[in-house]
Write a protein that holds these residues in place. Structure first.
Motif, short mmCIF file in Angstrom:
data_model
loop_
_atom_site.label_atom_id
_atom_site.label_comp_id
_atom_site.label_asym_id
_atom_site.label_seq_id
_atom_site.Cartn_x
_atom_site.Cartn_y
_atom_site.Cartn_z
N LEU A 21 0.77 -1.22 -0.12
CA LEU A 21 0.07 0.10 -0.09
C LEU A 21 1.02 1.18 0.11
CD1 LEU A 21 -2.79 1.49 0.19
CD2 LEU A 21 -2.69 1.19 2.78
N GLU A 22 1.93 1.29 0.83
CA GLU A 22 2.82 2.42 0.71
C GLU A 22 3.37 2.73 -0.39
OE1 GLU A 22 3.73 2.21 5.65
OE2 GLU A 22 4.94 1.10 4.48
N TYR A 23 3.84 1.58 -1.14
CA TYR A 23 4.68 1.66 -2.16
C TYR A 23 3.57 2.52 -3.38
CZ TYR A 23 6.46 1.07 -7.02
OH TYR A 23 6.99 1.59 -8.10
N ARG A 24 2.39 1.81 -3.42
CA ARG A 24 1.33 2.41 -4.52
C ARG A 24 1.37 3.93 -4.07
NH1 ARG A 24 -0.86 -2.85 -3.88
NH2 ARG A 24 -2.20 -1.96 -2.42
N MET A 25 1.07 4.19 -2.74
CA MET A 25 0.64 5.88 -2.47
C MET A 25 2.04 6.41 -2.95
SD MET A 25 -0.76 5.28 1.30
CE MET A 25 -0.93 6.87 1.75
N ILE A 26 3.15 5.97 -2.34
CA ILE A 26 4.35 6.93 -2.83
C ILE A 26 4.74 7.08 -4.42
CG2 ILE A 26 6.17 5.20 -2.77
CD1 ILE A 26 6.24 8.74 -1.46
N GLU A 27 4.33 6.19 -5.11
CA GLU A 27 4.57 6.18 -6.50
C GLU A 27 3.33 7.11 -7.01
OE1 GLU A 27 4.48 3.60 -10.68
OE2 GLU A 27 3.91 2.55 -8.76
N TYR A 28 2.08 7.14 -6.46
CA TYR A 28 1.24 8.08 -7.03
C TYR A 28 1.41 9.34 -6.50
CZ TYR A 28 -3.30 9.98 -8.30
OH TYR A 28 -4.41 10.57 -9.00
N PHE A 29 2.02 9.82 -5.50
CA PHE A 29 2.56 11.21 -5.03
C PHE A 29 3.67 11.58 -5.85
CE2 PHE A 29 0.07 12.46 -1.49
CZ PHE A 29 -0.25 11.51 -0.65
N MET A 30 4.49 10.75 -5.89
CA MET A 30 5.90 11.31 -6.81
C MET A 30 5.42 11.37 -8.23
SD MET A 30 9.00 9.30 -4.66
CE MET A 30 10.12 10.04 -5.49
N GLU A 34 -8.36 5.42 -5.38
CA GLU A 34 -8.33 4.75 -6.72
C GLU A 34 -6.72 4.25 -7.13
OE1 GLU A 34 -10.08 6.14 -10.57
OE2 GLU A 34 -11.46 7.48 -9.43
N ALA A 35 -5.85 5.04 -6.61
CA ALA A 35 -4.54 4.89 -7.11
C ALA A 35 -3.79 3.48 -6.38
CB ALA A 35 -3.76 6.04 -6.93
N ALA A 36 -4.29 3.48 -4.87
CA ALA A 36 -3.28 2.81 -3.85
C ALA A 36 -3.95 1.62 -3.30
CB ALA A 36 -2.93 3.62 -2.85
N TRP A 37 -5.43 1.67 -3.12
CA TRP A 37 -6.12 0.76 -2.23
C TRP A 37 -6.60 -0.61 -3.17
CZ3 TRP A 37 -5.09 5.01 0.50
CH2 TRP A 37 -5.00 4.79 1.81
N ASP A 38 -6.13 -1.90 -2.55
CA ASP A 38 -6.57 -2.83 -3.46
C ASP A 38 -7.59 -3.49 -2.75
OD1 ASP A 38 -4.98 -6.06 -4.00
OD2 ASP A 38 -6.46 -5.14 -5.51
N SER A 39 -8.84 -2.53 -3.29
CA SER A 39 -9.90 -3.06 -2.55
C SER A 39 -11.31 -2.39 -3.21
CB SER A 39 -10.07 -2.86 -0.96
OG SER A 39 -11.29 -2.96 -0.36
N ASP A 40 -12.32 -3.11 -2.99
CA ASP A 40 -13.61 -2.38 -3.88
C ASP A 40 -14.44 -1.73 -2.47
OD1 ASP A 40 -15.71 -5.63 -3.97
OD2 ASP A 40 -14.55 -4.46 -2.42
N LYS A 41 -13.91 -1.84 -1.52
CA LYS A 41 -14.41 -0.96 -0.48
C LYS A 41 -13.59 0.25 0.10
CE LYS A 41 -16.28 -1.54 4.45
NZ LYS A 41 -16.40 -2.22 5.44
N PHE A 42 -14.33 1.35 -0.26
CA PHE A 42 -13.75 2.79 0.04
C PHE A 42 -13.23 2.65 1.54
CE2 PHE A 42 -12.83 7.07 0.97
CZ PHE A 42 -12.44 7.72 -0.23
N PRO A 43 -11.83 3.05 2.17
CA PRO A 43 -11.60 3.35 3.43
C PRO A 43 -12.18 4.13 4.01
CG PRO A 43 -9.77 3.62 1.86
CD PRO A 43 -10.91 3.17 0.88
N ASP A 44 -12.21 4.38 5.15
CA ASP A 44 -12.89 5.44 5.85
C ASP A 44 -11.73 6.53 6.00
OD1 ASP A 44 -11.15 4.58 8.25
OD2 ASP A 44 -12.77 3.58 9.06
N ASP A 45 -12.11 7.71 6.51
CA ASP A 45 -10.90 8.80 6.72
C ASP A 45 -10.05 8.49 7.61
OD1 ASP A 45 -13.17 11.60 6.24
OD2 ASP A 45 -12.64 10.17 4.87
N ASN A 46 -10.41 7.90 8.59
CA ASN A 46 -9.19 7.35 9.69
C ASN A 46 -8.18 6.62 8.94
OD1 ASN A 46 -8.28 7.66 12.38
ND2 ASN A 46 -8.79 5.17 12.32
N SER A 47 -8.80 5.49 8.22
CA SER A 47 -7.67 4.62 7.60
C SER A 47 -6.63 5.09 6.55
CB SER A 47 -8.36 3.39 6.79
OG SER A 47 -9.33 2.68 7.89
#
Length: 230
Positions: free
Chosen positions: A161-170, A184-197
């Motif tokens: 997850l962190e890799y997908r996030m940093i690639e999208y940020f960079m 859309e870019a980082a979470w491998d899930s069809d369920k949208f995470p809550d704001d806290n996650s």
């Protein structure tokens, strides 16, 4: 392997402007297609494969905002707005719906070409002298081929997850990214995470990439997050 020819879609209801852009990009060896309204552009987008899109905002049939909102439902292709609508609220709207850059008419052809090349390098990591795909922000370097992040030359261990996030940020340094875009870019899930996650994930990533107390990822209240060089 280095990409030999980028495919660019230019969308503007003024054929002379579209033609000028095509001439500028042809000089850099790009393959340019033209459309003169948002609806035709969307048809071409669905029928073909483009590496970058340059679009006007005020167009007949379907305006540029609607066009970009539709393509963002299925693609992260880089988008540059080129428009006479230069008000700051128009710029914010364009960036928030997923544009990578926002250029106001009248424009300088050389600057426009430079911005296009910069966006292509940032999003695809290609350069004429280098076939290795790397993304750089300050002391951070991301080797996309090996999927490894380095901070000041030292490898940083990341979760998937962190890799997908940093690639999208960079890939989008300097641009505000909404929570929807990050999901859309980082979470491998069809369920949208809550704001806290999302906040927890961002916090963990920040702790790994912060450099001498300086943060790369900044919270933009009410909008999302933006990565910036130190």
């Amino acid at each position: 392997m280095e990409k030999e020819k980028y495919k660019v879609l230019v969308v503007d209801d003024e054929p002379q402007i579209a033609g000028l852009l095509k001439a500028c990009l042809d000089m850099h060896g790009m393959e340019v297609s033209e459309a003169y309204d948002g609806n035709k552009a969307y048809e071409m987008f669905n029928a073909g494969s483009f590496d970058l899109i340059i679009t006007d905002v005020m167009m007949p049939v379907m305006d540029g905002y609607e066009f970009v909102e539709k393509i963002r439902q299925k693609s992260h292709v880089p988008v540059l707005f080129l428009t006479a609508k230069g008000d700051v609220l128009d710029r914010i709207r364009g960036l928030n719906i997923g544009a990578d850059d926002y250029i106001v008419k009248p424009f300088d052809p050389m600057e426009m070409s430079a911005r296009v090349l910069s966006t292509l390098r940032r999003c695809y990591g290609y350069d004429k002298q280098c076939s290795t795909k790397e993304l750089v922000c300050g002391g951070l370097k991301l080797d996309v081929t090996l999927k490894r992040l380095y901070k000041n030359g030292e490898a940083i261990e990341l979760t998937a997850l962190e890799y997908r996030m940093i690639e999208y940020f960079m890939s989008n340094v300097g641009h505000v990214l909404t929570k929807d875009q990050l999901y859309e870019a980082a979470w491998d899930s069809d369920k949208f995470p809550d704001d806290n996650s999302i906040m927890v994930a961002i916090s963990k990533l920040r702790s790994k990439i912060s450099d001498d107390g300086v943060e790369y990822i900044h919270t933009i209240r009410g909008l999302g997050y933006r990565m910036e060089e130190k």
